[in-house]
Scaffold this active site. Structure first.
Site, mmCIF file in Angstrom:
data_model
loop_
_atom_site.group_PDB
_atom_site.id
_atom_site.type_symbol
_atom_site.label_atom_id
_atom_site.label_comp_id
_atom_site.label_asym_id
_atom_site.label_seq_id
_atom_site.Cartn_x
_atom_site.Cartn_y
_atom_site.Cartn_z
ATOM 1 N N ARG A 164 0.923 -1.185 0.046
ATOM 2 C CA ARG A 164 0.006 -0.057 0.128
ATOM 3 C C ARG A 164 0.738 1.212 -0.107
ATOM 4 N NH1 ARG A 164 -3.018 -3.522 -0.550
ATOM 5 N NH2 ARG A 164 -5.347 -3.437 0.087
ATOM 6 N N SER A 239 -10.666 -0.465 2.881
ATOM 7 C CA SER A 239 -9.928 -0.635 4.324
ATOM 8 C C SER A 239 -9.781 0.703 5.041
ATOM 9 C CB SER A 239 -8.743 -1.490 4.119
ATOM 10 O OG SER A 239 -9.142 -2.870 3.704
ATOM 11 N N GLU A 335 -5.178 3.790 6.310
ATOM 12 C CA GLU A 335 -4.503 3.877 4.810
ATOM 13 C C GLU A 335 -5.412 5.097 4.093
ATOM 14 O OE1 GLU A 335 -6.471 1.722 1.369
ATOM 15 O OE2 GLU A 335 -5.776 0.064 2.437
HETATM 16 N N1 EPU Z 1 -10.918 -10.739 9.871
HETATM 17 C C1 EPU Z 1 -11.808 -10.615 11.159
HETATM 18 N N2 EPU Z 1 -12.689 -9.874 11.245
HETATM 19 C C2 EPU Z 1 -13.099 -8.854 10.482
HETATM 20 C C3 EPU Z 1 -12.123 -8.863 9.245
HETATM 21 C C4 EPU Z 1 -11.180 -9.729 8.889
HETATM 22 O O1 EPU Z 1 -11.301 -11.735 11.924
HETATM 23 O O2 EPU Z 1 -13.767 -8.324 10.807
HETATM 24 C C5 EPU Z 1 -9.889 -11.612 9.509
HETATM 25 C C6 EPU Z 1 -10.625 -12.566 8.598
HETATM 26 O O3 EPU Z 1 -11.187 -13.610 9.104
HETATM 27 C C7 EPU Z 1 -9.182 -12.988 7.823
HETATM 28 C C8 EPU Z 1 -8.377 -11.883 7.709
HETATM 29 O O4 EPU Z 1 -8.763 -11.101 8.941
HETATM 30 O O5 EPU Z 1 -8.644 -14.194 8.496
HETATM 31 C C9 EPU Z 1 -8.107 -11.131 6.463
HETATM 32 O O6 EPU Z 1 -9.424 -10.624 6.129
HETATM 33 P P1 EPU Z 1 -9.633 -10.277 4.643
HETATM 34 O O7 EPU Z 1 -9.292 -11.302 3.969
HETATM 35 O O8 EPU Z 1 -11.017 -9.838 4.552
HETATM 36 O O9 EPU Z 1 -8.564 -9.254 4.379
HETATM 37 P P2 EPU Z 1 -8.011 -8.110 4.923
HETATM 38 O O10 EPU Z 1 -6.685 -8.131 5.254
HETATM 39 O O11 EPU Z 1 -8.858 -7.465 6.101
HETATM 40 C C10 EPU Z 1 -7.080 -7.026 2.775
HETATM 41 C C11 EPU Z 1 -6.935 -5.750 2.070
HETATM 42 C C12 EPU Z 1 -8.282 -5.674 1.422
HETATM 43 C C13 EPU Z 1 -8.342 -6.640 0.380
HETATM 44 C C14 EPU Z 1 -8.466 -7.893 1.194
HETATM 45 C C15 EPU Z 1 -8.404 -9.109 0.372
HETATM 46 C C16 EPU Z 1 -5.533 -4.194 3.482
HETATM 47 C C17 EPU Z 1 -5.403 -3.075 4.259
HETATM 48 N N3 EPU Z 1 -6.825 -4.713 2.919
HETATM 49 O O12 EPU Z 1 -8.090 -6.878 3.847
HETATM 50 O O13 EPU Z 1 -8.056 -4.300 0.456
HETATM 51 O O14 EPU Z 1 -9.605 -6.509 -0.389
HETATM 52 O O15 EPU Z 1 -7.110 -7.878 2.014
HETATM 53 O O16 EPU Z 1 -6.985 -9.328 -0.494
HETATM 54 O O17 EPU Z 1 -4.511 -4.655 3.248
HETATM 55 C C18 EPU Z 1 -8.714 -2.139 0.522
HETATM 56 O O18 EPU Z 1 -7.463 -1.530 0.600
HETATM 57 O O19 EPU Z 1 -9.553 -0.904 0.696
HETATM 58 C C19 EPU Z 1 -9.092 -3.235 0.694
HETATM 59 C C20 EPU Z 1 -10.345 -3.725 0.630
#
Ligand code: EPU
Length: 342
Positions: A164, A239, A335
């Site tokens: 990012r 995010s 972010e």
């Molecule tokens: N999780 C929780 N609770 C929540 C949300 C997530 O426990 O409320 C856990 C999920 O169970 C999972 C882990 O956190 O094990 C990761 O969650 P997720 O796959 O939804 O991905 P993220 O790390 O929350 C990142 C990016 C997203 C992108 C997704 C998929 C960042 C800051 N965000 O989110 O990007 O779509 O991975 O690759 O790196 C964005 O930048 O706006 C965005 C949506």
């Protein structure tokens, strides 16, 4: 080039925050951008460049000049070492551009389907999702030097991409305007879709489909739509925080107390934590104060249920940061760009 006054920005930012710009211009070509930077007003008042408005939180009326970059156009440029070089102008909507590349039977961007925002702002934060980042297919970009109005070319190394992150968020912040981005995409017959992200495999199985650029895109759209609110229905900026990176030492300590903590390896010394998990564990998921809230299906996303002000969402984000720090001693960094100048 038209300069309008006291223009509402509500429809230009995906959080749907209703603030006004003292001056507002929509630039549709490079000549207009050059006129803007040579204009007297540009020297007199602060300015804010706006793309898709999908990664900003406006916390007050903007007392200066908001310039919305709306350069359009996308095309096949040439073939190069088995790849097809595509260009897209900064004002193209990101998802529409991705769909267009898929319809040209080109692979590489399918995992980045449905990300809000425009092509021109995508490299600034090296957008990423489901195991793929913009930098993986990035070939170069054209940017306008704000000091002298010259167009310059940046290759991948020049952009210093990170998680990012890019040079446009650090060393060259505020100095260039991205006008066009080039991608090197792979013809579908030679492309291996990236399905390493578990959720994509599961989704493909449930759709009973083999991985192709079209089915992977469909899977990504299904996953995103099930977890992330549609900004057209509920204001949000995806995010709100970055996933924090901590030392392996700190991670082990946290893991002792919370064996189920979600993490990803970064290097020998560092681990990335899922901020959504931390926020949920600290008790914030689904929390609502007034019209500002934490999304009920993905705690990393802050939402505007209607008439929240930018200040209210900012205040909520600060409370979350403090609470996560108190609970885990981990600092969350926004972010989203928080825009002040009130
Ligand atoms: N999780 C929780 N609770 C929540 C949300 C997530 O426990 O409320 C856990 C999920 O169970 C999972 C882990 O956190 O094990 C990761 O969650 P997720 O796959 O939804 O991905 P993220 O790390 O929350 C990142 C990016 C997203 C992108 C997704 C998929 C960042 C800051 N965000 O989110 O990007 O779509 O991975 O690759 O790196 C964005 O930048 O706006 C965005 C949506």
């Amino acid at each position: 080039m038209e300069i309008r006054e006291n223009v509402s920005l509500k429809s230009y930012n995906t959080f749907g925050i209703d603030v006004r710009a003292r001056y507002f211009t929509e630039a549709t070509n490079i000549g207009e951008l050059q006129q803007v930077i040579q204009h007297q007003l540009f020297k007199q008042v602060p300015h804010l460049w706006m793309g898709g408005g999908s990664n900003m939180l406006l916390t007050c009326d903007f007392k200066g000049w908001v310039i919305r970059i709306n350069l359009r156009g996308k095309q096949k440029e040439r073939e190069e070492k088995g790849k097809v070089i595509i260009s897209a102008c900064a004002g193209e909507n990101w998802h529409e551009f991705v769909v267009w590349t898929l319809n040209q039977n080109l692979g590489g961007l399918e995992n980045l389907s449905l990300i809000p925002g425009n092509v021109g702002t995508a490299p600034i934060q090296n957008i990423g999702a489901y195991g793929v980042e913009l930098k993986d297919t990035f070939r170069g970009l054209e940017a306008l030097n704000i000091k002298n109005g010259d167009l310059e070319i940046f290759d991948r190394e020049d952009c210093e991409f990170g998680y990012r992150d890019s040079v446009f968020k650090s060393r060259l912040k505020g100095q260039y305007l991205i006008t066009k981005v080039y991608f090197a995409l792979v013809p579908e017959k030679d492309h291996h879709p990236n399905t390493e992200y578990g959720a994509i495999q599961k989704q493909l199985e449930s759709m009973a489909k083999l991985p192709t650029i079209h089915s992977v895109s469909e899977a990504v759209i299904a996953i995103r739509s099930s977890k992330l609110p549609n900004p057209k229905e509920i204001g949000n900026s995806g995010s709100f925080f970055k996933n924090p990176v901590v030392s392996v030492e700190q991670f082990h300590k946290l893991q002792q107390e919370y064996p189920e903590i979600v993490s990803y390896p970064v290097s020998e010394d560092e681990v990335k934590l899922a901020a959504g998990w931390l926020i949920e564990k600290a008790g914030w998921k689904g929390h609502r104060q007034g019209d500002a809230g934490v999304h009920e299906k993905q705690a990393l996303v802050l939402v505007n249920y209607g008439n929240a002000s930018g200040k209210e969402i900012e205040a909520l984000s600060k409370e979350i940061q403090e609470s996560v720090f108190r609970t885990f001693a981990v600092r969350l960094e926004a972010e989203v760009n928080i825009i002040g100048n009130c």
